[in-house]
Design a protein around this motif. Structure first.
Motif, short mmCIF file in Angstrom:
data_model
loop_
_atom_site.label_atom_id
_atom_site.label_comp_id
_atom_site.label_asym_id
_atom_site.label_seq_id
_atom_site.Cartn_x
_atom_site.Cartn_y
_atom_site.Cartn_z
N GLY A 98 0.69 -1.26 0.14
CA GLY A 98 -0.01 0.01 0.09
C GLY A 98 0.92 1.30 -0.05
N ALA A 99 0.28 2.35 -0.49
CA ALA A 99 0.96 3.61 -0.12
C ALA A 99 1.33 3.85 1.22
CB ALA A 99 0.09 4.63 -1.02
N LYS A 100 0.69 3.41 1.82
CA LYS A 100 1.03 3.94 3.48
C LYS A 100 2.49 3.30 3.67
CE LYS A 100 -2.78 3.99 6.30
NZ LYS A 100 -3.52 3.32 7.00
N LEU A 103 4.90 5.73 2.35
CA LEU A 103 5.05 6.81 3.28
C LEU A 103 5.81 6.39 4.37
CD1 LEU A 103 1.44 7.93 2.68
CD2 LEU A 103 3.52 9.40 2.21
N TYR A 127 -0.46 11.19 8.04
CA TYR A 127 0.70 11.81 8.01
C TYR A 127 1.70 12.09 9.30
CZ TYR A 127 -0.62 12.31 2.95
OH TYR A 127 -1.17 12.34 1.63
N ASN A 170 -0.09 16.51 -0.54
CA ASN A 170 -0.82 15.43 -1.27
C ASN A 170 -1.83 16.26 -2.00
OD1 ASN A 170 -3.90 13.97 0.17
ND2 ASN A 170 -2.67 13.15 -1.37
N ASN A 174 -6.66 14.48 0.01
CA ASN A 174 -7.71 14.07 0.81
C ASN A 174 -7.26 14.78 2.36
OD1 ASN A 174 -8.91 12.28 2.84
ND2 ASN A 174 -7.88 10.59 2.47
N ASP A 202 2.31 12.66 -2.12
CA ASP A 202 1.43 11.75 -2.11
C ASP A 202 0.31 11.77 -3.45
OD1 ASP A 202 -0.76 9.90 -1.74
OD2 ASP A 202 -0.64 10.03 0.43
N ILE A 204 -1.71 9.51 -4.79
CA ILE A 204 -2.51 8.50 -4.94
C ILE A 204 -3.67 8.58 -5.57
CG2 ILE A 204 -3.53 8.93 -2.49
CD1 ILE A 204 -2.47 5.46 -3.37
N TYR A 205 -4.14 10.06 -5.54
CA TYR A 205 -5.66 10.22 -6.41
C TYR A 205 -5.43 10.74 -7.56
CZ TYR A 205 -7.68 9.45 -1.57
OH TYR A 205 -8.12 8.64 -0.43
N SER A 238 -4.38 1.15 -5.18
CA SER A 238 -5.43 1.18 -4.19
C SER A 238 -6.62 1.88 -4.95
CB SER A 238 -5.17 1.72 -2.91
OG SER A 238 -4.38 0.94 -2.21
N LYS A 239 -6.42 3.34 -5.08
CA LYS A 239 -7.42 4.07 -5.54
C LYS A 239 -7.88 3.78 -7.19
CE LYS A 239 -7.09 5.34 -1.32
NZ LYS A 239 -7.86 5.48 -0.22
N ARG A 247 -3.12 -4.31 -1.11
CA ARG A 247 -2.15 -3.83 -0.61
C ARG A 247 -0.88 -3.61 -1.56
NH1 ARG A 247 -3.82 -0.72 1.34
NH2 ARG A 247 -2.33 -0.30 2.69
N TYR A 329 -13.69 13.20 -2.03
CA TYR A 329 -14.35 13.72 -0.67
C TYR A 329 -14.82 15.13 -0.93
CZ TYR A 329 -10.96 9.92 0.59
OH TYR A 329 -10.34 8.83 0.76
N1 PMP Z 1 -2.68 8.34 1.16
C1 PMP Z 1 -3.84 8.94 0.97
C2 PMP Z 1 -3.99 10.56 0.90
C3 PMP Z 1 -4.78 8.23 1.18
O1 PMP Z 1 -6.21 8.63 1.37
C4 PMP Z 1 -4.62 6.95 1.52
C5 PMP Z 1 -5.82 6.13 1.81
N2 PMP Z 1 -5.91 4.88 2.00
C6 PMP Z 1 -3.38 6.28 1.49
C7 PMP Z 1 -2.50 7.17 1.03
C8 PMP Z 1 -3.04 4.67 1.72
O2 PMP Z 1 -3.31 4.20 0.58
P1 PMP Z 1 -3.00 2.50 0.57
O3 PMP Z 1 -4.35 2.06 0.79
O4 PMP Z 1 -2.46 2.26 -0.81
O5 PMP Z 1 -2.07 2.18 1.64
#
Ligand code: PMP
Ligand code: GLU
Length: 397
Positions: A98-100, A103, A127, A170, A174, A202, A204-205, A238-239, A247, A329
């Motif tokens: 996952g992006a998490k 990070l 964050y 970001n 979000n 970030d 991701i969107y 993910s998105k 993941r 959102y």
């Molecule tokens: N960054 C942002 C801004 C998110 O909203 C999210 C939401 N899950 C993530 C990272 C994490 O993404 P992932 O599910 O790929 O870990």
């Protein structure tokens, strides 16, 4: 219980806590409309799922190198290179859970005690916690509300000190849905370059974008190379491909730094699940099928964005919100609705959930208790019904 100072400031993820609560209430039989979860409601496209099933049957079930399957890293680098208009080194790509995790790798490897990291606020809930886990100090900086809270070099300069080592951005954001223009990103990149500050961006969107002139939102790789100092780009599957549960995320940065992220992963998770990587190889490698499904999902999000803003204006005209330019959102102010019992957004969202069954996320999760966040990654019927239920509480009818 006495725990280590490593987790002294740890909070559980507020967004996950809220969606878990909403799911539990629904399982108990309550009539819940869950607009808290920040995840696409679509199924993973079938061509991606089929590739994973085939991979499992073909025995792709062993460990991979810690930074990911080489063909996947190359496929991601090829997509990034196409977008950047220059050849990017695939060894700069690290595939993460996952992006998490991307990070986490970046904050943990780059920052530590004594370092300050500016967090563009309102921020995605994880964050500041990720910076705290690295035992560095998050410094939350808000831009002007009239600009969707976007930061400028002037705002950054007034928050920076000699200890500032990083900036977490970001875009699309979000929770606000604000999107930095290329000019704004370039100005921030130059500020960070001149200050010797790492940018963790970030994106991701990026593919969920409502601008008219291009399919995806501007990102750090669109910034002229000369304007860029040290950076880590974070993105994932993910998105864009409705793959939250698989993941798969990634980072792209200088190969030397990416090697450190790989070393860290080799001690912690070894590698992202192999079948998930096989699925991601299809998502990033089968460009025409992937682009078609991204376009379809982005069009559905655009219809929902238009619906949610139109119905907010019609049903709750007194509410101030930020017009989302990307992500899924709606971030809106609720402080004018506070009273003797309800003094912050957490209490307001609890009342809303209790009285109407609509689950949102209070703004405290993003650094401001005067606001609330509604995810519109839900069907048009669910969005319509949620707004209809909310209106009497908001309008005092
Ligand atoms: N960054 C942002 C801004 C998110 O909203 C999210 C939401 N899950 C993530 C990272 C994490 O993404 P992932 O599910 O790929 O870990
Ligand atoms: N990013 C999503 C959200 O903000 C999912 C939850 C999470 O990972 O925190 O709701």
């Amino acid at each position: 219980m006495r725990y280590s100072t490593n987790i002294e400031k740890l909070h559980p993820s507020a967004t996950i806590a809220m969606s878990t609560l909403a799911k539990r209430l629904a399982e108990e039989g309550r009539d819940i409309i869950n607009l808290s979860a920040g995840e696409p409601d679509f199924d993973t496209p079938v061509f991606i799922a089929d590739a994973a099933v085939k991979g499992i049957r073909d025995g792709q079930t062993k460990y991979t190198p810690p930074p990911g399957l080489t063909p996947l890293r190359k496929a991601i680098a090829a997509r990034l290179s196409q977008r950047a208009g220059r050849t990017l080194d695939w060894k700069g790509v690290v595939v993460t859970a996952g992006a998490k995790q991307a990070l986490f790798n970046a904050t943990f490897c780059l920052f530590g005690p004594g370092d300050e990291v500016v967090v563009a606020s309102p921020y995605w809930t994880s964050y500041p916690d990720l910076v705290n886990i690295a035992r560095a100090t998050p410094v939350c900086v808000f831009g002007d509300e009239s600009r969707g809270f976007k930061l400028t070099p002037a705002a950054l300069e007034s928050a920076a000190t000699s200890r500032t080592r990083g900036l977490i951005l970001n875009t699309p954001s979000n929770p606000t849905g604000a999107v930095y223009t290329l000019e704004e990103l370039t100005a921030i990149a130059e500020w960070a370059r001149d200050r010797g500050v790492w940018i963790l961006c970030d994106e991701i969107y990026r593919n969920i974008y409502y601008g008219d002139d291009r399919a995806a939102a501007p990102g750090l790789l669109d910034v002229p190379v000369d304007s860029l100092g040290d950076f880590v780009l974070v993105d994932g599957a993910s998105k864009s491909y409705a793959m939250t549960g698989w993941r798969v995320g990634f980072s792209y940065c200088a190969p030397e730094v990416a090697a450190k992220f790989g070393d860290l992963q080799s001690q912690i998770t070894s590698n992202t699940s192999t079948p998930s990587q096989v699925a991601a190889l299809e998502a990033f490698g089968n460009v025409s099928a992937a682009e078609a499904s991204v376009a379809e999902m982005a069009a559905a999000f655009r219809r929902r964005r238009d619906l949610v803003t139109r119905r907010m204006d019609e049903l709750m005209p007194g509410i101030t919100y930020i017009e989302p330019q990307g992500a899924f959102y709606l971030y809106f102010r609720v402080d004018q609705l506070f009273d003797g019992d309800v003094k912050d957004s957490t209490a307001w969202c609890s009342r809303l959930l209790e009285q109407t069954g609509v689950a949102l996320v209070p703004g405290g999760a993003f650094g401001d208790e005067r606001w609330a966040r509604m995810s519109f990654a839900a069907s048009e019927e669910a969005i319509e019904e949620a707004l209809r239920r909310m209106a009497p509480l908001v309008n005092g009818d």
